[in-house]
Design a protein around this motif. Structure first.
Motif, PDB file in Angstrom:
ATOM      1  N   GLU A  16       0.830  -1.191   0.000  1.00  0.00           N
ATOM      2  CA  GLU A  16       0.000   0.000   0.000  1.00  0.00           C
ATOM      3  C   GLU A  16       0.876   1.258   0.000  1.00  0.00           C
ATOM      4  O   GLU A  16       1.949   1.288   0.612  1.00  0.00           O
ATOM      5  N   ALA A  17       0.415   2.268  -0.703  1.00  0.00           N
ATOM      6  CA  ALA A  17       1.092   3.566  -0.729  1.00  0.00           C
ATOM      7  C   ALA A  17       0.026   4.637  -0.926  1.00  0.00           C
ATOM      8  O   ALA A  17      -0.677   4.628  -1.936  1.00  0.00           O
ATOM      9  N   GLY A  18      -0.106   5.514   0.035  1.00  0.00           N
ATOM     10  CA  GLY A  18      -1.150   6.517   0.002  1.00  0.00           C
ATOM     11  C   GLY A  18      -0.796   7.722  -0.849  1.00  0.00           C
ATOM     12  O   GLY A  18       0.255   7.790  -1.495  1.00  0.00           O
ATOM     13  N   GLU A  19      -1.686   8.717  -0.808  1.00  0.00           N
ATOM     14  CA  GLU A  19      -1.549   9.888  -1.664  1.00  0.00           C
ATOM     15  C   GLU A  19      -0.267  10.661  -1.387  1.00  0.00           C
ATOM     16  O   GLU A  19       0.491  10.998  -2.298  1.00  0.00           O
ATOM     17  N   ALA A  20       0.005  10.952  -0.113  1.00  0.00           N
ATOM     18  CA  ALA A  20       1.177  11.761   0.222  1.00  0.00           C
ATOM     19  C   ALA A  20       2.469  11.036  -0.127  1.00  0.00           C
ATOM     20  O   ALA A  20       3.397  11.628  -0.694  1.00  0.00           O
ATOM     21  N   GLU A  21       2.565   9.751   0.205  1.00  0.00           N
ATOM     22  CA  GLU A  21       3.774   8.984  -0.082  1.00  0.00           C
ATOM     23  C   GLU A  21       3.987   8.860  -1.581  1.00  0.00           C
ATOM     24  O   GLU A  21       5.115   8.995  -2.079  1.00  0.00           O
ATOM     25  N   SER A  22       2.916   8.621  -2.318  1.00  0.00           N
ATOM     26  CA  SER A  22       3.036   8.493  -3.773  1.00  0.00           C
ATOM     27  C   SER A  22       3.514   9.787  -4.404  1.00  0.00           C
ATOM     28  O   SER A  22       4.403   9.793  -5.263  1.00  0.00           O
ATOM     29  N   SER A  23       2.936  10.896  -3.979  1.00  0.00           N
ATOM     30  CA  SER A  23       3.315  12.198  -4.530  1.00  0.00           C
ATOM     31  C   SER A  23       4.767  12.524  -4.217  1.00  0.00           C
ATOM     32  O   SER A  23       5.529  12.942  -5.104  1.00  0.00           O
ATOM     33  N   ARG A  24       5.179  12.314  -2.975  1.00  0.00           N
ATOM     34  CA  ARG A  24       6.561  12.604  -2.570  1.00  0.00           C
ATOM     35  C   ARG A  24       7.557  11.731  -3.329  1.00  0.00           C
ATOM     36  O   ARG A  24       8.573  12.219  -3.841  1.00  0.00           O
ATOM     37  N   ALA A  25       7.246  10.429  -3.428  1.00  0.00           N
ATOM     38  CA  ALA A  25       8.152   9.504  -4.109  1.00  0.00           C
ATOM     39  C   ALA A  25       8.280   9.846  -5.582  1.00  0.00           C
ATOM     40  O   ALA A  25       9.397   9.880  -6.130  1.00  0.00           O
ATOM     41  N   ASN A  26       7.172  10.122  -6.236  1.00  0.00           N
ATOM     42  CA  ASN A  26       7.229  10.333  -7.681  1.00  0.00           C
ATOM     43  C   ASN A  26       7.782  11.701  -8.051  1.00  0.00           C
ATOM     44  O   ASN A  26       8.442  11.844  -9.093  1.00  0.00           O
ATOM     45  N   ALA A 140      -0.550  12.672 -21.505  1.00  0.00           N
ATOM     46  CA  ALA A 140       0.046  11.501 -22.139  1.00  0.00           C
ATOM     47  C   ALA A 140       0.953  10.820 -21.118  1.00  0.00           C
ATOM     48  O   ALA A 140       2.088  11.238 -20.911  1.00  0.00           O
ATOM     49  N   TYR A 141       0.423   9.808 -20.445  1.00  0.00           N
ATOM     50  CA  TYR A 141       1.152   9.065 -19.414  1.00  0.00           C
ATOM     51  C   TYR A 141       1.587   9.962 -18.256  1.00  0.00           C
ATOM     52  O   TYR A 141       2.542   9.669 -17.551  1.00  0.00           O
ATOM     53  N   GLY A 142       0.883  11.046 -18.024  1.00  0.00           N
ATOM     54  CA  GLY A 142       1.232  11.937 -16.937  1.00  0.00           C
ATOM     55  C   GLY A 142       0.260  11.815 -15.780  1.00  0.00           C
ATOM     56  O   GLY A 142      -0.950  11.695 -15.978  1.00  0.00           O
ATOM     57  N   ALA A 143       0.745  11.838 -14.579  1.00  0.00           N
ATOM     58  CA  ALA A 143      -0.031  11.966 -13.344  1.00  0.00           C
ATOM     59  C   ALA A 143      -0.920  10.765 -13.040  1.00  0.00           C
ATOM     60  O   ALA A 143      -0.789  10.146 -11.973  1.00  0.00           O
ATOM     61  N   VAL A 144      -1.844  10.404 -13.921  1.00  0.00           N
ATOM     62  CA  VAL A 144      -2.887   9.427 -13.589  1.00  0.00           C
ATOM     63  C   VAL A 144      -2.332   8.088 -13.091  1.00  0.00           C
ATOM     64  O   VAL A 144      -2.832   7.546 -12.099  1.00  0.00           O
ATOM     65  N   PRO A 145      -1.287   7.502 -13.721  1.00  0.00           N
ATOM     66  CA  PRO A 145      -0.803   6.214 -13.210  1.00  0.00           C
ATOM     67  C   PRO A 145      -0.108   6.303 -11.856  1.00  0.00           C
ATOM     68  O   PRO A 145       0.119   5.277 -11.222  1.00  0.00           O
ATOM     69  N   PHE A 146       0.222   7.512 -11.423  1.00  0.00           N
ATOM     70  CA  PHE A 146       1.084   7.683 -10.259  1.00  0.00           C
ATOM     71  C   PHE A 146       0.352   8.165  -9.012  1.00  0.00           C
ATOM     72  O   PHE A 146       0.976   8.349  -7.974  1.00  0.00           O
ATOM     73  N   VAL A 147      -0.952   8.390  -9.106  1.00  0.00           N
ATOM     74  CA  VAL A 147      -1.689   8.940  -7.971  1.00  0.00           C
ATOM     75  C   VAL A 147      -2.515   7.855  -7.299  1.00  0.00           C
ATOM     76  O   VAL A 147      -3.037   6.937  -7.948  1.00  0.00           O
ATOM     77  N   ALA A 148      -2.640   7.984  -5.975  1.00  0.00           N
ATOM     78  CA  ALA A 148      -3.420   7.011  -5.218  1.00  0.00           C
ATOM     79  C   ALA A 148      -4.918   7.236  -5.375  1.00  0.00           C
ATOM     80  O   ALA A 148      -5.701   6.302  -5.218  1.00  0.00           O
ATOM     81  N   PHE A 195      -6.252  -8.717 -11.223  1.00  0.00           N
ATOM     82  CA  PHE A 195      -7.139  -8.081 -10.253  1.00  0.00           C
ATOM     83  C   PHE A 195      -6.422  -7.627  -8.979  1.00  0.00           C
ATOM     84  O   PHE A 195      -7.056  -7.121  -8.054  1.00  0.00           O
ATOM     85  N   ASP A 196      -5.102  -7.779  -8.923  1.00  0.00           N
ATOM     86  CA  ASP A 196      -4.322  -7.339  -7.774  1.00  0.00           C
ATOM     87  C   ASP A 196      -4.079  -5.839  -7.889  1.00  0.00           C
ATOM     88  O   ASP A 196      -3.266  -5.393  -8.698  1.00  0.00           O
ATOM     89  N   ARG A 197      -4.786  -5.063  -7.077  1.00  0.00           N
ATOM     90  CA  ARG A 197      -4.669  -3.601  -7.150  1.00  0.00           C
ATOM     91  C   ARG A 197      -3.603  -3.037  -6.213  1.00  0.00           C
ATOM     92  O   ARG A 197      -3.459  -1.819  -6.107  1.00  0.00           O
ATOM     93  N   VAL A 198      -2.855  -3.873  -5.534  1.00  0.00           N
ATOM     94  CA  VAL A 198      -1.831  -3.366  -4.611  1.00  0.00           C
ATOM     95  C   VAL A 198      -0.778  -2.596  -5.419  1.00  0.00           C
ATOM     96  O   VAL A 198      -0.277  -3.099  -6.422  1.00  0.00           O
ATOM     97  N   PRO A 199      -0.424  -1.380  -5.030  1.00  0.00           N
ATOM     98  CA  PRO A 199       0.510  -0.573  -5.818  1.00  0.00           C
ATOM     99  C   PRO A 199       1.880  -1.219  -5.990  1.00  0.00           C
ATOM    100  O   PRO A 199       2.353  -1.954  -5.106  1.00  0.00           O
ATOM    101  N   TYR A 200       2.497  -0.913  -7.131  1.00  0.00           N
ATOM    102  CA  TYR A 200       3.891  -1.290  -7.376  1.00  0.00           C
ATOM    103  C   TYR A 200       4.758  -0.200  -6.758  1.00  0.00           C
ATOM    104  O   TYR A 200       4.596   0.995  -7.065  1.00  0.00           O
ATOM    105  N   GLU A 213       3.615   3.315  -8.566  1.00  0.00           N
ATOM    106  CA  GLU A 213       2.668   3.301  -9.667  1.00  0.00           C
ATOM    107  C   GLU A 213       1.460   2.486  -9.228  1.00  0.00           C
ATOM    108  O   GLU A 213       1.587   1.419  -8.628  1.00  0.00           O
ATOM    109  N   HIS A 214       0.279   3.023  -9.522  1.00  0.00           N
ATOM    110  CA  HIS A 214      -0.963   2.429  -9.044  1.00  0.00           C
ATOM    111  C   HIS A 214      -1.682   1.706 -10.174  1.00  0.00           C
ATOM    112  O   HIS A 214      -1.952   2.283 -11.231  1.00  0.00           O
ATOM    113  N   HIS A 215      -2.003   0.436  -9.946  1.00  0.00           N
ATOM    114  CA  HIS A 215      -2.726  -0.370 -10.926  1.00  0.00           C
ATOM    115  C   HIS A 215      -4.221  -0.255 -10.704  1.00  0.00           C
ATOM    116  O   HIS A 215      -4.709  -0.366  -9.586  1.00  0.00           O
TER     117      HIS A 215
END
Length: 275
Positions: A16-26, A140-148, A195-200, A213-215
């Motif tokens: 799991e990786a939430g919004e703040a962690e995802s934003s900071r990491a990316n 184009a491949y921006g933001a959407v794959p990387f947000v929680a 069907f595994d939605r756990v983030p990479y 990256e969020h699936h």
């Protein structure tokens, strides 16, 4: 999925990786890797092309934003713009684009290339614009794959669009998450549940995320679009063209001729002014 290298190779995991962690990491990942990314892919992307993904589908041919001659005088927001290549293409057609990105270093590459496109450093989930500021929005491949929370992004995009405005974004095709992220034959065997939605997540030796990256499944993406206040107009799955012989991370002619690699969602904001 990340294909860059580090001085100390991070550990790849699913957690799991939430919004703040995802934003900071990316933000950190793109700031560190912007130079290598532009060096590796800048020739393919060009300085003023609008390419929707590694397959090479060009907006000049696809017209997913609408006819090119209708873009004149349109206010357009590009989200996750990188070095603003797509925005330059839009400006050349008479549009008034604004290029937004989370990464300061990516926007420095936009300044290096030039072209006079307005640049904004901001998070896609908190767009610093007034309601109804734009006619179109694209990514184009921006933001959407990387947000929680992609629905939050979509609601923000809806807010800054005028009624009837179009929102078009591309992401890794959801089916790819069931396969190893490899361009060769090893990338053609199913290795995980679709069907595994756990983030990479790639994390450092302290366990801190350095890339996330969020699936989402295809159905998830459609439901997110609707929950964000949009109507889905089209879903484009570009086929791999014969002319494209490049490998880009896990994208390759071998895989591209067998399984889709990109999904492009063409959406329109409904005509209501309220949320």
């Amino acid at each position: 999925m990340s294909q860059e290298t580090y001085d100390s190779e991070p550990e790849a995991t699913r957690r799991e990786a939430g919004e703040a962690e995802s934003s900071r990491a990316n933000r950190g990942w793109w700031d560190r890797n912007a130079d290598e990314y532009q060096s590796d892919h800048g020739t393919f992307l060009g300085d003023d092309r609008f390419v929707w993904g590694p397959e090479g589908l060009d907006e000049a041919e696809a017209a997913l934003l609408g006819p090119a001659d209708a873009l004149k005088d349109m206010d357009v927001l590009e989200i996750g713009a990188g070095a603003a290549q797509c925005s330059r293409w839009l400006a050349a057609r008479g549009a008034r684009p604004v290029a937004l990105d989370l990464s300061h270093r990516q926007l420095q590459h936009a300044l290096r290339i030039g072209g006079g496109v307005p640049l904004v450093e901001a998070d896609a989930g908190r767009l610093p614009f007034r309601d109804g500021s734009f006619d179109l929005a694209c990514s184009a491949y921006g933001a959407v794959p990387f947000v929680a929370d992609p629905v939050q992004v979509f609601r923000e995009v809806r807010r800054v669009l005028r009624p009837g405005g179009r929102w078009v974004f591309s992401v890794t095709h959801p089916i790819r998450w069931a396969f190893p992220d490899e361009p060769g034959p090893e990338g053609l065997s199913v290795s995980a549940s679709y069907f595994d939605r756990v983030p990479y997540v790639e994390q450092d030796e302290r366990g801190d995320a350095v890339y996330v990256e969020h699936h989402r499944t295809l159905g998830d993406r459609v439901r997110d679009v609707v929950a964000g206040g949009f109507r889905l107009v089209d879903l484009v799955e570009p086929e791999w063209p014969a002319w494209n012989d490049q490998e880009w991370g896990g994208w390759s002619p071998l895989r591209g001729n067998l399984i889709p690699g990109t999904a492009i969602f063409v959406c329109e904001r409904d005509g209501r002014d309220g949320a």
